[in-house]
Enzyme design. Structure first.
Site, PDB file in Angstrom:
ATOM      1  N   HIS A   1      -8.908  -4.147   4.490  1.00 23.85           N
ATOM      2  CA  HIS A   1      -8.374  -2.938   3.866  1.00 23.85           C
ATOM      3  C   HIS A   1      -9.424  -1.847   4.000  1.00 23.85           C
ATOM      4  O   HIS A   1     -10.621  -2.124   4.064  1.00 23.85           O
ATOM      5  CB  HIS A   1      -8.086  -3.242   2.392  1.00 23.85           C
ATOM      6  CG  HIS A   1      -7.386  -2.176   1.628  1.00 23.85           C
ATOM      7  ND1 HIS A   1      -8.032  -1.057   1.158  1.00 23.85           N
ATOM      8  CD2 HIS A   1      -6.091  -2.075   1.220  1.00 23.85           C
ATOM      9  CE1 HIS A   1      -7.166  -0.307   0.490  1.00 23.85           C
ATOM     10  NE2 HIS A   1      -5.981  -0.891   0.520  1.00 23.85           N
TER      11      HIS A   1
ATOM     12  N   ASP B   1     -13.189  -9.920  -1.060  1.00 29.57           N
ATOM     13  CA  ASP B   1     -12.166  -9.058  -1.643  1.00 29.57           C
ATOM     14  C   ASP B   1     -10.961  -9.928  -1.983  1.00 29.57           C
ATOM     15  O   ASP B   1     -10.241 -10.380  -1.099  1.00 29.57           O
ATOM     16  CB  ASP B   1     -11.804  -7.968  -0.628  1.00 29.57           C
ATOM     17  CG  ASP B   1     -10.613  -7.121  -1.049  1.00 29.57           C
ATOM     18  OD1 ASP B   1     -10.025  -7.392  -2.107  1.00 29.57           O
ATOM     19  OD2 ASP B   1     -10.272  -6.187  -0.292  1.00 29.57           O
TER      20      ASP B   1
ATOM     21  N   GLN C   1      -5.715  -9.470  -2.892  1.00 30.37           N
ATOM     22  CA  GLN C   1      -4.427 -10.019  -2.478  1.00 30.37           C
ATOM     23  C   GLN C   1      -4.276 -11.509  -2.769  1.00 30.37           C
ATOM     24  O   GLN C   1      -3.185 -12.049  -2.637  1.00 30.37           O
ATOM     25  CB  GLN C   1      -4.224  -9.778  -0.983  1.00 30.37           C
ATOM     26  CG  GLN C   1      -4.018  -8.325  -0.617  1.00 30.37           C
ATOM     27  CD  GLN C   1      -2.792  -7.714  -1.287  1.00 30.37           C
ATOM     28  OE1 GLN C   1      -1.769  -8.355  -1.448  1.00 30.37           O
ATOM     29  NE2 GLN C   1      -2.920  -6.459  -1.683  1.00 30.37           N
TER      30      GLN C   1
ATOM     31  N   LYS D   1      -2.551  -6.361  -9.526  1.00 32.78           N
ATOM     32  CA  LYS D   1      -1.968  -7.304  -8.559  1.00 32.78           C
ATOM     33  C   LYS D   1      -1.570  -8.616  -9.241  1.00 32.78           C
ATOM     34  O   LYS D   1      -0.902  -9.452  -8.630  1.00 32.78           O
ATOM     35  CB  LYS D   1      -2.978  -7.628  -7.457  1.00 32.78           C
ATOM     36  CG  LYS D   1      -3.635  -6.435  -6.791  1.00 32.78           C
ATOM     37  CD  LYS D   1      -2.771  -5.756  -5.778  1.00 32.78           C
ATOM     38  CE  LYS D   1      -3.581  -4.731  -4.989  1.00 32.78           C
ATOM     39  NZ  LYS D   1      -2.788  -4.045  -3.975  1.00 32.78           N
TER      40      LYS D   1
ATOM     41  N   CYS E   1      -3.128   0.813   4.608  1.00 32.77           N
ATOM     42  CA  CYS E   1      -4.584   1.010   4.471  1.00 32.77           C
ATOM     43  C   CYS E   1      -5.339  -0.007   5.334  1.00 32.77           C
ATOM     44  O   CYS E   1      -6.371  -0.543   4.925  1.00 32.77           O
ATOM     45  CB  CYS E   1      -5.027   0.910   3.017  1.00 32.77           C
ATOM     46  SG  CYS E   1      -4.421   2.254   1.999  1.00 32.77           S
TER      47      CYS E   1
END
Length: 404
Positions: free
Chosen positions: A122, A199, A202, A225, A362
């Protein structure tokens, strides 16, 4: 809580609304998840009954708010299996957590040091490192990907050297749904003395990472999320790194003592939590964690895998449709139909009440790799149904007929 999809859906008031006269089919969960009534009630309860600033007052409301906020921190610690609660730093979200770490390393890197990111990132896990390289003279290296949307691990091994100081990859690609082999990535990075940031924006709605088992140095994610509110997230930072990195911002809460001659900083986690935080957001994040754990991540994963398999098979029956990202993945399908622009498809299916995401997500380097302007992305959550997948497929077929 047993996995009863119909009862679960009753917890989400927004799922009962209509869009353009059709029942809402919400398939943009990779952008943000919907919120159960329990989380909404927690936000209302905070502002209705004990709204006060935390850590700073002796009065009852402040103590109640402080207790609830710190209880949420402990819930999050337990959920992610951090060693101590002080390793959980509340942030405004994943992006702020990444920037906090990048800012801290600005004083630790030298010209010629190397930073590794992946081709699946991202923009939030690309731009801060580019800015860091500009400040320090460090060099950014990229792990390439293949047509399946998976990383070329042999190339990663070749990039690693004693110059490597930091490695940053996402756990799951937001654009393709690819699940990266982070255990292997972390182990190999540590073998050359590099730190690792993952990260998890997700991943955390689909799986339950065990941070001590992963032995990762930094892990970031966002509450929104995970059925929580926007504007709050966490940075997990190993205590040794928390003691080593300088503060990200100056202000209240992050200090021990202040004079015009010298300021000393508070210990972890407050050293990195300057200013009044998103108090109700942190508390509601804890409630969202409770909600997801009550359903159970094994049940969530099983249901979402069923949705993914079913949707993949149904969509591939449409002539000219291509899915991007075909390796090991979770509940994201990015696709295009030959000669049709993804924006046009997304606009038509919205008229039928179906929310999908269109564009580059993104993740422009991924789109450049495939030489496409973007994709239609359908992303599933545990509250979605097979019937909603059928509605998506029929809407895509209609869009193709109208646009061809």
């Amino acid at each position: 809580m047993s996995f009863d999809i119909h009862n679960i859906r009753k917890d989400f008031p927004i799922l009962s609304r209509k869009v353009n006269g059709y029942p809402l089919v919400y398939l943009d969960n990779a952008a943000t998840s919907q919120k159960p009534q329990q989380v909404i009630d927690a936000i209302v309860d905070y502002y209705s009954n004990y709204n006060a600033n935390i850590h700073r007052g002796v009065h009852s409301l402040s103590q109640e708010a402080t207790d609830a906020y710190e209880a949420a921190r402990h819930k999050i610690q337990n959920h992610f299996n951090a060693k101590t609660a002080c390793e959980i730093i509340f942030t405004a979200g994943t992006t702020q957590g990444i920037n906090l770490v990048a800012n801290g390393f600005a004083s630790l890197l030298n010209k010629g040091d190397e930073i590794i990111v992946s081709a699946l990132e991202h923009h939030s896990n690309i731009v801060p490192w580019q800015m860091l390289c500009e400040k320090t003279g460090a060099v950014l290296r990229v792990i390439p990907m293949n047509e399946e949307g998976t990383l070329l691990m042999d190339e990663y091994y070749n990039l690693l050297s004693d110059k490597t100081k930091l490695v940053f990859v996402n756990h799951i690609s937001n654009a393709l749904g690819t699940i990266n082999p982070i255990e292997e990535i972390i182990e190999k990075a540590h073998s050359v003395g590099a730190a690792v940031l993952i990260d998890g924006a997700q991943s955390c709605s689909h799986i339950k990472p065990n941070l001590q088992e992963l032995n990762v140095d930094f892990y970031v994610t966002s509450a929104h999320k995970m059925c929580g509110p926007t504007g709050v997230g966490i940075l997990y930072m190993k205590e040794e790194w928390g003691n080593k990195l300088p503060p990200y911002q100056g202000g209240g809460e992050m200090i021990a003592e202040v004079s015009f001659e010298k300021t000393t900083y508070a210990g972890l986690p407050h050293k990195f939590e300057a200013g009044t935080p998103n108090i109700c957001g942190g508390i509601a994040f804890g409630v969202a964690i409770d909600y997801l754990n009550a359903i159970g991540f094994d049940a969530i994963e099983a249901h979402e895998n069923e949705l993914l398999t079913y949707a993949t098979n149904k969509l591939l029956e449409i002539e000219g449709l291509r899915i991007y990202g075909t390796g090991q993945k979770t509940s994201v399908i990015s696709f295009n139909i030959e000669d049709l622009h993804p924006y046009d498809i997304g606009t038509i299916v919205d008229k039928l009440g179906i929310a999908v995401r269109t564009g580059h997500h993104c993740a422009q380097p991924i789109m450049e790799f495939y030489k496409i302007p973007g994709t239609v992305r359908a992303s599933f959550a545990f509250y979605n149904t097979l019937e909603e997948v059928d509605a998506l497929v029929e809407a895509v077929k209609k869009a193709k007929m109208m646009l061809s």
